[in-house]
Design an enzyme around this catalytic site. Structure first.
Site, PDB file in Angstrom:
ATOM      1  CD  GLU A   1      46.877  58.165  28.487  1.00 25.98           C
ATOM      2  OE1 GLU A   1      47.762  58.781  29.118  1.00 25.98           O
ATOM      3  OE2 GLU A   1      46.398  58.557  27.406  1.00 25.98           O
TER       4      GLU A   1
ATOM      5  CG  HIS B   1      38.468  44.201  35.329  1.00 24.77           C
ATOM      6  ND1 HIS B   1      37.203  43.738  35.634  1.00 24.77           N
ATOM      7  CD2 HIS B   1      38.487  44.338  33.979  1.00 24.77           C
ATOM      8  CE1 HIS B   1      36.500  43.608  34.530  1.00 24.77           C
ATOM      9  NE2 HIS B   1      37.245  43.970  33.512  1.00 24.77           N
TER      10      HIS B   1
ATOM     11  CG  ASP C   1      36.003  43.670  38.806  1.00 25.30           C
ATOM     12  OD1 ASP C   1      36.843  44.587  38.927  1.00 25.30           O
ATOM     13  OD2 ASP C   1      35.816  43.062  37.733  1.00 25.30           O
TER      14      ASP C   1
ATOM     15  N   GLY D   1      35.858  44.962  26.561  1.00 22.00           N
ATOM     16  CA  GLY D   1      35.500  46.377  26.480  1.00 22.00           C
ATOM     17  C   GLY D   1      34.103  46.658  27.002  1.00 22.00           C
ATOM     18  CG  ASN D   2      30.309  44.736  26.046  1.00 25.73           C
ATOM     19  OD1 ASN D   2      30.652  44.102  25.058  1.00 25.73           O
ATOM     20  ND2 ASN D   2      29.305  45.598  26.020  1.00 25.73           N
ATOM     21  CB  SER D   3      34.718  45.166  31.681  1.00 29.99           C
ATOM     22  OG  SER D   3      35.022  43.830  31.378  1.00 29.99           O
TER      23      SER D   3
ATOM     24  CB  THR E   1      31.557  41.778  35.863  1.00 27.77           C
ATOM     25  OG1 THR E   1      30.908  42.862  36.523  1.00 27.77           O
ATOM     26  CG2 THR E   1      32.865  41.493  36.567  1.00 27.77           C
TER      27      THR E   1
ATOM     28  CB  ALA F   1      35.523  34.340  26.051  1.00 26.89           C
TER      29      ALA F   1
ATOM     30  CG  LEU G   1      25.457  36.075  59.580  1.00 23.10           C
ATOM     31  CD1 LEU G   1      24.466  37.038  60.250  1.00 23.10           C
ATOM     32  CD2 LEU G   1      24.733  35.232  58.527  1.00 23.10           C
ATOM     33  N   GLY G   2      29.262  36.256  60.615  1.00 23.91           N
ATOM     34  CA  GLY G   2      29.994  35.474  61.599  1.00 23.91           C
ATOM     35  C   GLY G   2      29.637  34.002  61.606  1.00 23.91           C
TER      36      GLY G   2
END
Length: 450
Positions: free
Chosen positions: A57, A109, A139, A211-213, A229, A233, A268-269
């Site tokens: 929430e 997220h 994420d 909702g599987n995230s 993640t 779709a 690493l650069g």
């Protein structure tokens, strides 16, 4: 939806029926001639208690710049922006990775902007969680709860995964409650999708839905191989293409979040591109996998390790890599100070070098790419009232949009920015094409990011 036999069961059953007399049955039998058919149920009975529901929430705060005409109408003291607050609720999934300490991994997220995070355990308990840290570029978020009798998942070596390996996705799609789907690894090292800043996904056809995230992708031993993640779709539901963050990358990030409360990204650069057929032929190589090094940043980890422009990096810690994007993602999820063994090809010869990764800072090319993909190749530095471009790598995305050394980014669209933090926040809140306001010498111009 019709019930289907799992892929493992189907394969074994087919082999069994080839060598045994046909048996007429109205339904799939539990056993054939006394031999019990294979089932995922015993593994799932041990695994599913480690996957939790995540309910959040919070309040979304949106800012809208008032047109100048309205500000003139309301007088000189009228606010520049109109602020709106809107409460929200959300559902996702999470995975317990440490039962004794109550650590839970989910997606950033899923919990982003949440004021309250509630964990629903498999046994029905509901416990409020504490946020330990997040990494928006990959994420990933780490939570912690205080509870006894928790079950954690053991991590597998996700670098050992192969296309065709069986997978099982566990999560809470559409708020229905815990759901299990099965499939295979469809591809490895997926990147360039624009879902995250650092992408190196496992692709699977195990059904993944809203909702599987944050839920678990496991192997047939019940070991964690990835965190679910994202999905492709077009119609809003599963079409058999889902993506998971590899467990090894998650482990690297989590260890940093536990130790520092944040990710101290390794650098690493180098700047570069994927090795393609044209480059491979030009260099006389018999491989088309790896990361081609366009440029090595002075005094960087790569420079100190002896890497040179024109090298092709083909492995990290003896694990082959397919692309420069995979190299970038794996290096970017390792902590600063990590010692990395890199396999390279130079003038047709294979070599191995060891690099000690630097730390991403406000003046690194890696930090620029994390702010926005089209800024990759630019070196950023905070200056008074803006962000200066101190270097631009030749052939980089930053060069392609017209950025030059000495430019100073002073605004995004119609909003002024004062430092890298504000630049990143403005770009994160923007959608579609955005215009960078640039101060070049004594003039101003706009460059568009798409």
């Amino acid at each position: 939806m019709k019930t289907k036999l799992s892929l493992v069961s189907a394969a074994v059953l087919s082999a069994t029926l080839l060598v045994m007399p046909a048996v007429s049955q109205a339904a799939i039998p539990l056993a054939v001639d006394g031999q019990q058919l294979p089932s995922l149920a015993p593994m799932l009975e041990k695994t599913t208690p480690a996957v939790v529901a995540v309910a959040v929430e919070g309040t979304h705060v949106s800012k809208q710049r008032l047109p100048d005409a309205f500000r003139y109408f309301f007088g000189p003291n009228a606010p520049r922006e109109q602020v709106q607050e809107r409460p929200f609720k959300g559902l996702g999934s999470g995975v317990i990775i440490d039962a004794s300490k109550g650590y839970i991994v989910t997606n950033n997220h899923v919990i982003e902007g949440a004021d309250k995070i509630l964990i629903g355990l498999h046994d029905g308990r509901e416990i409020e969680a504490k946020l330990i840290g997040t990494d928006a570029e990959t994420d990933i978020a780490l939570l912690q709860i205080k509870a006894k009798n928790l079950t954690a998942l053991k991590r597998a070596d996700s670098d050992e995964l192969r296309v065709g390996d069986f997978t099982v996705a566990i999560g809470n799609p559409f708020g229905l409650g815990q759901t299990v789907t099965s499939g295979i690894v469809s591809a490895m090292g997926r990147s360039g999708l624009g879902i995250e800043m650092l992408e190196n996904f496992i692709q699977t056809d195990a059904a993944i839905n809203s909702g599987n995230s944050g839920g678990a992708l496991v192997n047939l031993n019940g070991e964690l191989i990835g965190i679910n993640t994202a999905i492709v779709a077009p119609g809003g539901g599963n079409v058999g293409i889902g993506f998971a963050i590899p467990a090894n990358m998650v482990s690297n990030l989590v260890s940093q979040l536990i130790e520092h409360g944040e990710v101290r990204r390794g650098v690493l650069g180098v700047s570069g591109r994927d090795l393609d057929n044209e480059l491979a032929q030009g260099f006389g190589l018999d491989t088309q996998h790896g990361g081609f090094v366009n440029e090595v940043m002075p005094d960087s980890a790569a420079d100190k390790a002896g890497i040179k422009a024109g090298d092709i990096i083909v492995s990290i810690n003896d694990k082959p890599i397919k692309s420069f994007q995979e190299l970038r993602a794996k290096i970017g999820t390792m902590g600063a100070g990590a010692k990395v063994k890199l396999g390279i090809i130079r003038d047709g010869d294979k070599k191995a070098v060891t690099a000690v990764l630097g730390e991403a800072s406000q003046t690194t090319e890696a930090a620029a790419g994390a702010v926005h993909p089209m800024l990759a190749g630019a070196t950023l530095e905070n200056v008074d009232k803006g962000v200066a471009i101190t270097e631009v790598a030749q052939g980089s995305p930053a060069a392609s949009i017209g950025l030059l050394k000495g430019d100073v980014i002073v605004g995004i669209n119609r909003n002024n920015i004062e430092d890298l933090k504000e630049l990143k926040a403005e770009l994160k809140d923007s959608h579609g094409a955005v215009a960078l306001k640039i101060r070049r010498d004594n003039n101003y111009l706009y460059l568009v990011l798409r």
